[in-house]
Design an enzyme around this catalytic site. Structure first.
Site, PDB file in Angstrom:
ATOM      1  N   GLY A 134      43.121  47.011  50.322  1.00 41.60           N
ATOM      2  CA  GLY A 134      42.595  46.236  51.436  1.00 41.60           C
ATOM      3  C   GLY A 134      41.193  46.639  51.860  1.00 41.60           C
ATOM      4  O   GLY A 134      40.718  46.217  52.909  1.00 41.60           O
TER       5      GLY A 134
ATOM      6  N   ASN B  25      52.101  40.767  46.602  1.00 44.15           N
ATOM      7  CA  ASN B  25      52.753  41.358  47.767  1.00 44.15           C
ATOM      8  C   ASN B  25      52.151  40.713  49.006  1.00 44.15           C
ATOM      9  O   ASN B  25      51.018  40.999  49.367  1.00 44.15           O
ATOM     10  CB  ASN B  25      52.509  42.881  47.758  1.00 44.15           C
ATOM     11  CG  ASN B  25      53.049  43.564  48.994  1.00 44.15           C
ATOM     12  OD1 ASN B  25      53.752  42.944  49.809  1.00 44.15           O
ATOM     13  ND2 ASN B  25      52.704  44.834  49.150  1.00 44.15           N
ATOM     14  N   TRP B  26      52.947  39.845  49.627  1.00 49.78           N
ATOM     15  CA  TRP B  26      52.405  39.062  50.752  1.00 49.78           C
ATOM     16  C   TRP B  26      52.364  39.854  52.054  1.00 49.78           C
ATOM     17  O   TRP B  26      51.852  39.368  53.067  1.00 49.78           O
ATOM     18  CB  TRP B  26      53.239  37.788  50.951  1.00 49.78           C
ATOM     19  CG  TRP B  26      53.106  36.777  49.841  1.00 49.78           C
ATOM     20  CD1 TRP B  26      52.500  36.961  48.620  1.00 49.78           C
ATOM     21  CD2 TRP B  26      53.597  35.440  49.829  1.00 49.78           C
ATOM     22  NE1 TRP B  26      52.583  35.814  47.859  1.00 49.78           N
ATOM     23  CE2 TRP B  26      53.252  34.865  48.588  1.00 49.78           C
ATOM     24  CE3 TRP B  26      54.299  34.662  50.754  1.00 49.78           C
ATOM     25  CZ2 TRP B  26      53.589  33.546  48.245  1.00 49.78           C
ATOM     26  CZ3 TRP B  26      54.637  33.352  50.423  1.00 49.78           C
ATOM     27  CH2 TRP B  26      54.271  32.803  49.173  1.00 49.78           C
ATOM     28  N   LYS B  27      52.966  41.041  52.064  1.00 49.78           N
ATOM     29  CA  LYS B  27      52.979  41.889  53.270  1.00 49.78           C
ATOM     30  C   LYS B  27      53.466  41.068  54.474  1.00 49.78           C
ATOM     31  O   LYS B  27      54.305  40.194  54.300  1.00 49.78           O
ATOM     32  CB  LYS B  27      51.604  42.528  53.478  1.00 49.78           C
ATOM     33  CG  LYS B  27      51.133  43.265  52.205  1.00 49.78           C
ATOM     34  CD  LYS B  27      49.921  44.120  52.381  1.00 49.78           C
ATOM     35  CE  LYS B  27      49.553  44.776  51.046  1.00 49.78           C
ATOM     36  NZ  LYS B  27      48.410  45.683  51.131  1.00 49.78           N
TER      37      LYS B  27
ATOM     38  N   GLY C  68      47.472  42.198  46.741  1.00 53.84           N
ATOM     39  CA  GLY C  68      47.685  41.999  48.169  1.00 53.84           C
ATOM     40  C   GLY C  68      46.934  40.771  48.663  1.00 53.84           C
ATOM     41  O   GLY C  68      47.360  39.637  48.488  1.00 53.84           O
ATOM     42  N   GLY C  69      45.782  40.997  49.267  1.00 54.93           N
ATOM     43  CA  GLY C  69      45.016  39.924  49.903  1.00 54.93           C
ATOM     44  C   GLY C  69      44.805  38.702  49.024  1.00 54.93           C
ATOM     45  O   GLY C  69      44.987  37.558  49.488  1.00 54.93           O
TER      46      GLY C  69
ATOM     47  N   GLU D  28      51.857  51.645  52.520  1.00 55.32           N
ATOM     48  CA  GLU D  28      51.990  51.288  53.939  1.00 55.32           C
ATOM     49  C   GLU D  28      53.359  51.712  54.477  1.00 55.32           C
ATOM     50  O   GLU D  28      53.471  52.111  55.632  1.00 55.32           O
ATOM     51  CB  GLU D  28      51.746  49.775  54.116  1.00 55.32           C
ATOM     52  CG  GLU D  28      50.275  49.447  53.909  1.00 55.32           C
ATOM     53  CD  GLU D  28      49.996  48.070  53.321  1.00 55.32           C
ATOM     54  OE1 GLU D  28      50.883  47.198  53.353  1.00 55.32           O
ATOM     55  OE2 GLU D  28      48.882  47.868  52.803  1.00 55.32           O
TER      56      GLU D  28
ATOM     57  N   HIS E 238      55.678  51.537  48.793  1.00 46.34           N
ATOM     58  CA  HIS E 238      54.307  51.103  49.069  1.00 46.34           C
ATOM     59  C   HIS E 238      53.637  52.079  50.037  1.00 46.34           C
ATOM     60  O   HIS E 238      54.287  52.607  50.948  1.00 46.34           O
ATOM     61  CB  HIS E 238      54.304  49.686  49.652  1.00 46.34           C
ATOM     62  CG  HIS E 238      52.941  49.091  49.652  1.00 46.34           C
ATOM     63  ND1 HIS E 238      52.009  49.387  50.623  1.00 46.34           N
ATOM     64  CD2 HIS E 238      52.335  48.254  48.777  1.00 46.34           C
ATOM     65  CE1 HIS E 238      50.885  48.745  50.342  1.00 46.34           C
ATOM     66  NE2 HIS E 238      51.055  48.054  49.235  1.00 46.34           N
TER      67      HIS E 238
ATOM     68  N   GLU F 246      48.746  52.499  42.981  1.00 51.23           N
ATOM     69  CA  GLU F 246      47.882  51.907  43.996  1.00 51.23           C
ATOM     70  C   GLU F 246      47.149  53.021  44.742  1.00 51.23           C
ATOM     71  O   GLU F 246      47.710  53.604  45.684  1.00 51.23           O
ATOM     72  CB  GLU F 246      48.718  51.090  44.993  1.00 51.23           C
ATOM     73  CG  GLU F 246      49.469  49.935  44.371  1.00 51.23           C
ATOM     74  CD  GLU F 246      49.806  48.851  45.393  1.00 51.23           C
ATOM     75  OE1 GLU F 246      49.421  47.700  45.151  1.00 51.23           O
ATOM     76  OE2 GLU F 246      50.410  49.155  46.426  1.00 51.23           O
TER      77      GLU F 246
ATOM     78  N   SER G 146      42.671  45.986  45.826  1.00 52.33           N
ATOM     79  CA  SER G 146      41.495  45.126  45.813  1.00 52.33           C
ATOM     80  C   SER G 146      41.256  44.434  44.468  1.00 52.33           C
ATOM     81  O   SER G 146      40.113  44.261  44.041  1.00 52.33           O
ATOM     82  CB  SER G 146      40.249  45.904  46.249  1.00 52.33           C
ATOM     83  OG  SER G 146      40.390  46.337  47.596  1.00 52.33           O
TER      84      SER G 146
HETATM   85  P1  13P Z   1      44.907  44.484  48.292  1.00 54.02           P
HETATM   86  O1  13P Z   1      44.940  43.699  47.002  1.00 54.02           O
HETATM   87  O2  13P Z   1      44.762  43.636  49.509  1.00 54.02           O
HETATM   88  O3  13P Z   1      43.951  45.631  48.245  1.00 54.02           O
HETATM   89  O4  13P Z   1      46.389  45.138  48.443  1.00 54.02           O
HETATM   90  C1  13P Z   1      46.944  45.794  47.382  1.00 54.02           C
HETATM   91  C2  13P Z   1      48.353  46.107  47.710  1.00 54.02           C
HETATM   92  O5  13P Z   1      48.620  46.874  48.616  1.00 54.02           O
HETATM   93  C3  13P Z   1      49.407  45.434  46.957  1.00 54.02           C
HETATM   94  O6  13P Z   1      50.663  45.994  47.214  1.00 54.02           O
END
Ligand code: 13P
Length: 250
Positions: free
Chosen positions: A173, A9-11, A234-235, A97, A95, A167, A213
């Site tokens: 994050g 997920n590149w956000k 994510g990251g 967020e 998600h 999640e 993470s």
């Molecule tokens: P991180 O891997 O950066 O913690 O993010 C997870 C995430 O929100 C994937 O959708």
């Protein structure tokens, strides 16, 4: 059918040029012969080019969100038809967020899920408790309610197009991962909850990803747990070496 999936997920990261660069690196570095489905979710404006770019690869493309309406006066929004029309068949919904910053409720998410399924899209449905919920020992209740309110109106047949992504919000994050044991405990609970509602076939067939993470150095242990079918990253998905290492950890 239950299978291994690693999705990135590149956000809100990577412009058009950077998207192309990262996709080229991924094409070069990701294994082409592994029994794991690989998905990337760039931003809306880069989806069409990503689909073109990845046409002859084993990497699939997902959207990070979509609107529940078919079309209409919803400035700034994107419909299921628009996604399908450019070759995007998978969408991430729910998600944390989106829930936290854009106030997406379980009821709204249920209607987004319905629209996606109506368009024959696959949904990666995200959910998970906040830190305060876990500290209050409410995490199982919260997750059960999110499943109940977001997905349990579906019919058994709909579940072939559902992938779950647990999640925990406190792990996203933050660098703080759920321990492999915490992930397994919750994934087992999720499967049991689905079993109680839909029976063993649905519960055994659904893929349940862990997100929060996940990094190259913890992926193998998390993925080794019996109810963890992969990850939503994510990251670490923004770095081709890290993402490739996570895919190879499956
Ligand atoms: P991180 O891997 O950066 O913690 O993010 C997870 C995430 O929100 C994937 O959708």
């Amino acid at each position: 059918m239950r299978h291994k999936i690693v999705a990135g997920n590149w956000k809100m990261h990577k412009n058009a040029e950077e998207t192309e660069d990262l996709l080229n690196e991924l094409i070069a570095k990701l294994p082409s012969d592994v029994a794991v489905e690989i998905i990337v979710a760039p931003t809306f404006v880069n989806l069409a080019s990503a689909v073109d770019h990845l046409e002859f690869t084993n990497i699939d493309v997902a959207a990070q969100n979509m609107h529940q309406a078919e079309s209409g006066a919803f400035t700034g929004e994107i419909s299921a038809d628009m996604l399908k029309n450019i070759g995007v068949n998978t969408v991430i919904l729910g998600h944390s967020e989106r829930r936290a910053y854009f106030h997406e409720s379980d009821a709204l998410l249920a209607s987004k899920v319905n629209t996606a399924l109506k368009h024959d899209m696959r949904v990666i449905f995200c959910f998970g408790e906040e830190l305060k919920d876990r500290q209050a020992h409410q995490h199982f209740n919260i997750v059960e309610n999110q499943l109940n309110d977001g997905l349990f109106h579906l019919e058994t047949k709909d579940w072939v197009n559902i992938v779950l992504a647990y999640e925990p919000v406190w792990a996203i994050g933050t660098g703080e991962t759920a321990t492999p044991e915490q992930a397994q405990e919750m994934h087992h609970f999720i499967r049991e909850t689905i079993n109680a509602k839909y029976g063993g076939d649905v519960a055994e067939d659904v893929s349940i990803l862990y997100g929060g993470s996940v990094k190259p150095d913890n992926a193998k242990e998390i993925f080794s747990k019996p109810d963890v079918d992969g990850g939503l990253i994510g990251g670490a998905a923004l770095n081709s070496d890290h993402f490739a290492a996570i895919v190879n950890a499956i």
